[in-house]
Write an enzyme that holds these catalytic residues in place. Sequence first.
Site, PDB file in Angstrom:
ATOM      1  N   LYS A 221       0.814  -1.218   0.000  1.00  0.00           N
ATOM      2  CA  LYS A 221       0.000   0.000   0.000  1.00  0.00           C
ATOM      3  C   LYS A 221       0.850   1.271   0.000  1.00  0.00           C
ATOM      4  O   LYS A 221       2.058   1.231   0.184  1.00  0.00           O
ATOM      5  CB  LYS A 221      -0.961  -0.017   1.192  1.00  0.00           C
ATOM      6  CG  LYS A 221      -2.148  -0.964   0.945  1.00  0.00           C
ATOM      7  CD  LYS A 221      -3.189  -0.891   2.032  1.00  0.00           C
ATOM      8  CE  LYS A 221      -4.360  -1.815   1.666  1.00  0.00           C
ATOM      9  NZ  LYS A 221      -5.343  -1.905   2.768  1.00  0.00           N
ATOM     10  N   ARG A 256      -2.854  -9.830   5.771  1.00  0.00           N
ATOM     11  CA  ARG A 256      -3.354 -10.001   4.395  1.00  0.00           C
ATOM     12  C   ARG A 256      -2.265  -9.502   3.457  1.00  0.00           C
ATOM     13  O   ARG A 256      -1.918  -8.318   3.488  1.00  0.00           O
ATOM     14  CB  ARG A 256      -4.650  -9.196   4.227  1.00  0.00           C
ATOM     15  CG  ARG A 256      -5.258  -9.200   2.835  1.00  0.00           C
ATOM     16  CD  ARG A 256      -6.522  -8.346   2.832  1.00  0.00           C
ATOM     17  NE  ARG A 256      -7.129  -8.258   1.518  1.00  0.00           N
ATOM     18  CZ  ARG A 256      -6.772  -7.390   0.573  1.00  0.00           C
ATOM     19  NH1 ARG A 256      -5.805  -6.540   0.808  1.00  0.00           N
ATOM     20  NH2 ARG A 256      -7.386  -7.384  -0.583  1.00  0.00           N
TER      21      ARG A 256
HETATM   22  C1  YH5 Z   1      -7.832  -4.069   3.860  1.00  0.00           C
HETATM   23  O1  YH5 Z   1      -7.063  -3.172   4.224  1.00  0.00           O
HETATM   24  N1  YH5 Z   1      -7.782  -3.706   1.346  1.00  0.00           N
HETATM   25  S1  YH5 Z   1      -8.361  -3.968  -1.304  1.00  0.00           S
HETATM   26  C2  YH5 Z   1      -3.935  -0.212  -2.751  1.00  0.00           C
HETATM   27  C3  YH5 Z   1      -2.640  -0.697  -2.940  1.00  0.00           C
HETATM   28  C4  YH5 Z   1      -2.339  -2.006  -2.633  1.00  0.00           C
HETATM   29  C5  YH5 Z   1      -3.333  -2.843  -2.142  1.00  0.00           C
HETATM   30  C6  YH5 Z   1      -0.964  -0.229  -4.489  1.00  0.00           C
HETATM   31  N2  YH5 Z   1      -9.248  -5.294   0.873  1.00  0.00           N
HETATM   32  C7  YH5 Z   1      -8.167  -4.291   2.503  1.00  0.00           C
HETATM   33  O2  YH5 Z   1      -5.415  -4.354  -1.059  1.00  0.00           O
HETATM   34  N3  YH5 Z   1      -9.645  -6.087   3.135  1.00  0.00           N
HETATM   35  C8  YH5 Z   1      -8.463  -4.322   0.376  1.00  0.00           C
HETATM   36  O3  YH5 Z   1      -1.706   0.162  -3.390  1.00  0.00           O
HETATM   37  C9  YH5 Z   1      -9.072  -5.298   2.199  1.00  0.00           C
HETATM   38  N4  YH5 Z   1      -8.436  -4.880   4.773  1.00  0.00           N
HETATM   39  C10 YH5 Z   1      -9.310  -5.868   4.414  1.00  0.00           C
HETATM   40  N5  YH5 Z   1      -9.839  -6.616   5.386  1.00  0.00           N
HETATM   41  C11 YH5 Z   1      -7.087  -2.719  -1.422  1.00  0.00           C
HETATM   42  C12 YH5 Z   1      -5.696  -3.262  -1.440  1.00  0.00           C
HETATM   43  C13 YH5 Z   1      -4.636  -2.354  -1.975  1.00  0.00           C
HETATM   44  C14 YH5 Z   1      -4.918  -1.048  -2.291  1.00  0.00           C
END
Ligand code: YH5
Length: 278
Positions: A221, A256
């Site tokens: 993230k 996660r």
């Molecule tokens: C979460 O925090 N996040 S989807 C932006 C990024 C990288 C990854 C490149 N589902 C969560 O994973 N479920 C998502 O920058 C989630 N907690 C839970 N429980 C977003 C994601 C992401 C967004």
Amino acid sequence: MQISFNNKTLNLDTPKIMGILNVTPDSFSDGGRWNTLDRALAHAEQMVKEGATIIDIGGESTRPGATPVPLDEELSRVIPAVEKISKALDVMISIDTSQPKVMEEAVKAGAHIWNDIRALRLDGALEMAAKLQCPVILMHMQGDPKTMQVDPHYEDVVKEVEKFLLDRVEDAIKAGIKKENIILDLGFGFGKSAKHNYQLLDHMQHFVDLGYPVLSALSRKSMIKAACNIEKADERIVGSVAGALLSIERGAQMVRVHDVKETKEAFDVYKALLESRD
Ligand code: YH5
């Protein structure tokens, strides 16, 4: 502490790795449903081999500014993947959705955990979770995915995230969801500046002390980008692993992640340290 559903149990006395499986078309360059399903199973299988005990399947893009996915589209992305993976692999399956209908069908197809970034705030979600009696992940978000990163503001981020989560827990319990089925998530990146995210990470133990299992989800993230100055998300692996390790060291029971193998290696080092204590 453990989480159970449909003949599967997750022992949370040692930290568990949830591997992220995207079934959004933009996560594959070549599109095509049949091919997408095969690739989804192969990716899930690889993550299980590498040490994931949960596979998190998501068909909605919740990145800042993303456009909503129609219900039938989300169903057609998620349900075939759940059917295929639950039949082929001995693994817990969580579903990254806010839609009660998607979760209802996913449970029929073999899913175990409802992972909801909207913490069961859509119409009918609390009632559906109570009916299904499945474990639920309640996540904090300030605002909504379209605008949440515009100018996030808190007086005291730790207190405000705690209040939000405890309010959602209260509503969940009132609706008939069992206390033992509730998992909390601080919602890294959902309406938070990098500083807010790191303040929350630093206070992870405070949330663990509330008595519910805590999931830490910071993999790749923008908070990792902010610290490491790495533009490309798939190059933020080492920083993500460091964040996962800091999370479990502060008591988080689940993480996660995109990069299961690397995260498992870091956790093995932590395990060795714990086992060296007399
Ligand atoms: C979460 O925090 N996040 S989807 C932006 C990024 C990288 C990854 C490149 N589902 C969560 O994973 N479920 C998502 O920058 C989630 N907690 C839970 N429980 C977003 C994601 C992401 C967004």
